[in-house]
Structure formats: structure tokens, C-alpha cells
Design a protein around this motif. Structure first.
Motif, mmCIF file in Angstrom:
data_model
loop_
_atom_site.group_PDB
_atom_site.id
_atom_site.type_symbol
_atom_site.label_atom_id
_atom_site.label_comp_id
_atom_site.label_asym_id
_atom_site.label_seq_id
_atom_site.Cartn_x
_atom_site.Cartn_y
_atom_site.Cartn_z
ATOM 1 N N UNK B 60 39.928 38.063 39.358
ATOM 2 C CA UNK B 60 40.377 39.291 38.690
ATOM 3 C C UNK B 60 39.491 39.628 37.500
ATOM 4 N N UNK B 63 36.272 41.027 38.815
ATOM 5 C CA UNK B 63 36.492 42.360 39.378
ATOM 6 C C UNK B 63 36.754 43.394 38.283
ATOM 7 N N UNK B 65 39.605 43.590 36.653
ATOM 8 C CA UNK B 65 41.028 43.928 36.628
ATOM 9 C C UNK B 65 41.725 43.272 35.443
ATOM 10 N N UNK B 66 41.006 42.362 34.775
ATOM 11 C CA UNK B 66 41.554 41.673 33.615
ATOM 12 C C UNK B 66 40.358 41.409 32.690
#
Lengths: 271, 258
Positions: B60, B63, B65-66
Motif C-alpha cells: 500500500x 502504491x 495508498x498510504x
């Protein structure tokens, strides 16, 4: 048919209330405001025809029909206010989390602590009674209901992997809400709105009964009930007619809400 | 040696825990702690480890996303009309919006793309055929597909915007054994054709053996062993790696004798 019994009964009751309300804009059996003192307090199906007359000789059928329109328009406007603000706040809380979410939740608690009727009386004392006050008061107390339902349902949707995929596509929070969250939670919101509509009709009748709802002489179910009190022993039908109208329409929207929930979410199953 | 696509330097992700004492900083839990690696163009790195070792959190973070609590994630130069990273998820049932047609979901990664509508549809048809599905599936809904077909669709969606790096987070662990092999073969094939760098997150050593050039073993958020996957698979050094391999080897016996 049997499987969705409550949906069909609800649809029939709520549908006929709405039809009567709409019909009142096009056609009425008599002028609901015209007083005919010589023909006062005629029982239903008597010589005066239709559903009889009240203490001023006004036609009860016409009053009930206009009352349906008034009740439903206040209830619909109030639920629309609550739905719009509540969904916006609930989505904001679910998407932003942190202090925004905490603020929305605590404000909801605060609003929940006051009963709608009490606050409507306070509001009416401050800004005067009338349909507008009723819409504002009932609408305001629908906001936390929709905010909570929206937040909880959105949080469940936002944990899904397809939300991650959408974020990887570079979609922002609001695009995400529009493309993914709202379509997924719409069913639940429609169910909730139908049930809130039943509550709003009941609350509006309560406000009109207390004299802070729809302004006289415009007919409303709640005030018809209040006026009937004086003649309760002599002409009980004056109370029975608006009382039945309130009961059947509230029951209708409640059953419709339950039926829609079963229909939209077969997993919950018929109880 | 080509320019790395991805350079991960000392990345950590801490999650705060509830405050225990009235004063003083609240304790925190390090889901990922001080991870570093680079990934070259077209290279495949497998990240293996037990459940909860932080490999999905790392995915994540990469990516985007975090956000990492410490360290940096650097990207090599991007050719025009490419994006950095796309992902394929573990659960083939949760990775598509059930209310949207497959075509809609597959076109979603082109949200910011300058491509014309006709070019988008052409790309959609091209990728559907690459993953072995007919073009008319775009008109269907997710529930009309099997798990394996959905992973093919997820691969097609991930490749739509021409990513340099594909992160596959346990892409086969929800599938039947026979389907697993097909999806892994497809993954290998697409990787070569699209010159993808691949980050394969898995606890399936057979998958790692089949696809990965290098591997990293994670335990409790830390990297305990990194190297060429054929070396590590043959001579695991760290006891956690050895434990992981033993567990995998013991699995058939467990099934046989239970």
C-alpha cells in the motif's frame, strides 16, 4: 406476491395518500374552507353527502384531501432537507475521518438529544409558526439520522478493494463518492427516507395539533384532530376521520420502507 | 544495469496505539520498519512472509495508498503515457464494483488519460484479448465471472494505463490450484510483453519459484533476508525463512494425514 406482502400493502396505502394529495390540486368535492353553518356537524354518508361536515359546516372530504397535500408536502420537504444535509455530512465524515468525523458525530448526538416536537415549539416561539417552521424543525432532526446511516454505509464501502483500484486511477475523494459510494448506498438511503417520511407525517400532525404547524385556516390533519376534541362525544367521526388518515398513511410509508428493504436486500430475508 | 524503476529507502510505517500513560508519547506499532530495496526495469521481486508480517502494508505504501512514517520511495524517470504503479488484489470478488459493468471498471484507470474515447475502447479490446477473454465481456457485471476470470480482468484493468510497476498482492491465493497456475503463467507472459517491473506479494513459494528473479523475506515488519530467489529457495539463511519453507513443505503431509 406473498413474499413482498408488506411492500404491496405499503405501496397501496402510501400510493393512495399521494394520489389523494395530488388529486386535491386538480379536483375537490367541495371548497374545504367554505362554511355552511346550517349544515354543520353532518355525519359521514348522511344527507350532506360524502364524509360529512365539521362544526363550521366545512366539507370533511375536501379538508382531508387538502390536509393530505399539506402533510405530505411538509414531510417531503423536511425529509429532503434532512437527506441532503445528512448525506453530505455523512459522506464528509466517512471520507475525511479524523476531527471532521468526530465533529459530525458529536453534532449528531447533540441534535438527537432534543425531541423534534419540543424544538419545533421553541423555533415557532422564536420565528413564528407555519409550514416553514415545521419543515425546518423536522428537517433539522432528520439530518443526524441520514448522517449516521450514510457514514456507516460509506465506511463499509470504502474498505473494498475496488475503492483502492479507483484511488490508484487518480480519482479524488469526491469523485470516489460520486462514482462508487453513492450508488452503493442509495438503496439503504431510499429505505431510510421512506421510514423518515412516515415519522415526518406523524411529527407534522403533532405540530399542527399543538398549533405550531401549518397555519390556519389551511386544513391539516393534526388541527382537524385538535378541533375534534370539543365535539368528541357528539361527533366522534370528526376525530376518527383524520386519525385514520394519519394512521393509515404512517403505516403505509412504514410498510413501504420495510418492504423496500426486504426487496433491495434479500439477504436480510422476510421476518 | 538499467536505471531502477523504484528505489525504496528505509521506509517505515508506524501505527499509533492507544495512550497508556497520562503524559508521554503514545506507543506505536511498526507494521513496516526500515525496508530498503530497488527494483530494475522488468525485474520481479517477490516479498514473502507470514500473515501479518507487513507485506501488504508495504504494498500500500509503494502504491501510494498510504504514506510512510519515515524513509522515502523514489521513482525512476517515467516515459510519456505511462503511470507509475497499478495493483492486482487478493480477493477477486472485492476488486470490482458489483454495480458497474466490467467495461466501466476497466476504463476507470484511464480517468486522467488524454486518450480519445475510441482509443480507450481499442485499448480495452486489446487487453481483454491479451488476458484471454472475448471483447463482449465488457458489457457484463462482475457476478457473472468466476474467480479466475475476475483475476484476468483485474490484470487487464491494471495494465490499461501502462504502469511501469505492477504490484500483485497475493493474486492467486483465493483461487483453485489449477487456476492458480494459469494466472501465474499469464502474469509471467504479460510481464515480458509489457516490460513490467513486478512486485509479487505471496506466501506461495511455488509462485515465487515460477515468477520471481529476486526475493525478500519479511518478518514483523523487517526484511530478514534478500537475494536472488533461486539462491534463497535452495539455501535459506535466516531461521524465519527456513521455518517458512518447512511449513510449506509439510503442507501436503498435513493434508494427507489429517
Amino acid at each position: 406476491m406473498r413474499r413482498h406482502l408488506s411492500l404491496w400493502i405499503g405501496l397501496a396505502l402510501a400510493g393512495s395518500t399521494m394520489l389523494l394529495a395530488l388529486l386535491s390540486r386538480l379536483w375537490l368535492p367541495a371548497d374545504p374552507l367554505r362554511m355552511r353553518i346550517p349544515q354543520r356537524l353532518q355525519p359521514p354518508f348522511g344527507s350532506a353527502g360524502s364524509l360529512g361536515t365539521d362544526a363550521m359546516g366545512r366539507d370533511l372530504a375536501a379538508q382531508l384531501m387538502v390536509g393530505a397535500w399539506n402533510s405530505l408536502s411538509v414531510a417531503l420537504a423536511a425529509v429532503a432537507v434532512g437527506l441532503t444535509l445528512g448525506v453530505a455530512l455523512g459522506l464528509l465524515a466517512a471520507l475525511k475521518r479524523g476531527w471532521v468525523e468526530a465533529l459530525v458525530l458529536r453534532l449528531s448526538d447533540l441534535l438527537f438529544a432534543f425531541p423534534a416536537i419540543l424544538s419545533a415549539i421553541v423555533l415557532a416561539a422564536l420565528i413564528g409558526g407555519g409550514a416553514g417552521t415545521a419543515v425546518l424543525a423536522i428537517g433539522l432532526f432528520n439530518v443526524p439520522v441520514f448522517a449516521r446511516v450514510t457514514r456507516a454505509a460509506s465506511l463499509a464501502v470504502l474498505t473494498q478493494d475496488y475503492i483502492r483500484a479507483a484511488r490508484l486511477s487518480g480519482k479524488g475523494r469526491f469523485r470516489l463518492a460520486w462514482d462508487h459510494v453513492l450508488p452503493m448506498i442509495a438503496g439503504g438511503l431510499i429505505v431510510q427516507a421512506t421510514i423518515q417520511l412516515a415519522l415526518a407525517i406523524l411529527t407534522e400532525a403533532g405540530l399542527s395539533f399543538l398549533g405550531v404547524g401549518i397555519a390556519p385556516p389551511n386544513p391539516s390533519w393534526g388541527r382537524m384532530l385538535a378541533d375534534a376534541q370539543t365535539y368528541l362525544t357528539r361527533a366522534p367521526y370528526l376525530a376518527v376521520l383524520p386519525g385514520t388518515a394519519i394512521a393509515l398513511s404512517v403505516l403505509g410509508f412504514n410498510l413501504l420502507g420495510d418492504g423496500l428493504r426486504d426487496w433491495l436486500d434479500p439477504k436480510a430475508g422476510p421476518r | 544495469m538499467s536505471v531502477p524503476v523504484l528505489d525504496v529507502r528505509g521506509v517505515s510505517r508506524l501505527y499509533p496505539l492507544p495512550q497508556r500513560t497520562l503524559f508521554g508519547a503514545p506507543p506505536s506499532f511498526a507494521a513496516v520498519s526500515d525496508i530498503s530495496f530497488t527494483l530494475a526495469d522488468g525485474e520481479c521481486l517477490a516479498i514473502v512472509g507470514e500473515s501479518g508480517c507487513g507485506k501488504s502494508t508495504l504494498a500500500r505504501l509503494i502504491a501510494g495508498l498510504d504514506q510512510p512514517s519515515a524513509g522515502s520511495i523514489l521513482w525512476g524517470p517515467m516515459p510519456p503515457d505511462t503511470v507509475r504503479v497499478q495493483m492486482v488484489f487478493q480477493d477477486p470478488y472485492g476488486s470490482f464494483n458489483p454495480r458497474r459493468k466490467i467495461g466501466w471498471s476497466l476504463l476507470e484507470p484511464l480517468h486522467h488519460s488524454p486518450l480519445s474515447p475510441a482509443a480507450r475502447l481499442a485499448r480495452l479490446a486489446e487487453l481483454l484479448s491479451e488476458v484471454g477473454l472475448p471483447a463482449d465481456v465488457a458489457e457484463r457485471y462482475p457476478h457473472q465471472f468466476s474467480g479466475g476470470q475476475r483475476q484476468r480482468l483485474a490484470l487487464a484493468r491494471a495494465l490499461m494505463p501502462r504502469p511501469r510497476l505492477l504490484i500483485a498482492d497475493e493474486p492467486t491465493s483465493a483461487l483453485d490450484l489449477s487456476v492458480q497456475a494459469q494466472i501465474l503463467a499469464l502474469l509471467g507472459e504479460l510481464r515480458t510483453r509489457h516490460k513490467l517491473a513486478l512486485l509479487l506479494i505471496s506466501h506461495n513459494l511455488a509462485a515465487v519459484r515460477a515468477v520471481a528473479d529476486r526475493m525478500m523475506v519479511m518478518a514483523e515488519g523487517k526484511s530478514v533476508e534478500q537475494g536472488l530467489s533461486r539462491d534463497i529457495l535452495k539455501h535459506p539463511q535466516h531461521f524465519i525463512t527456513q521455518k517458512l519453507f518447512e511449513a510449506e513443505l509439510a503442507l501436503p503431509d498435513l493434508i494427507l494425514f489429517s
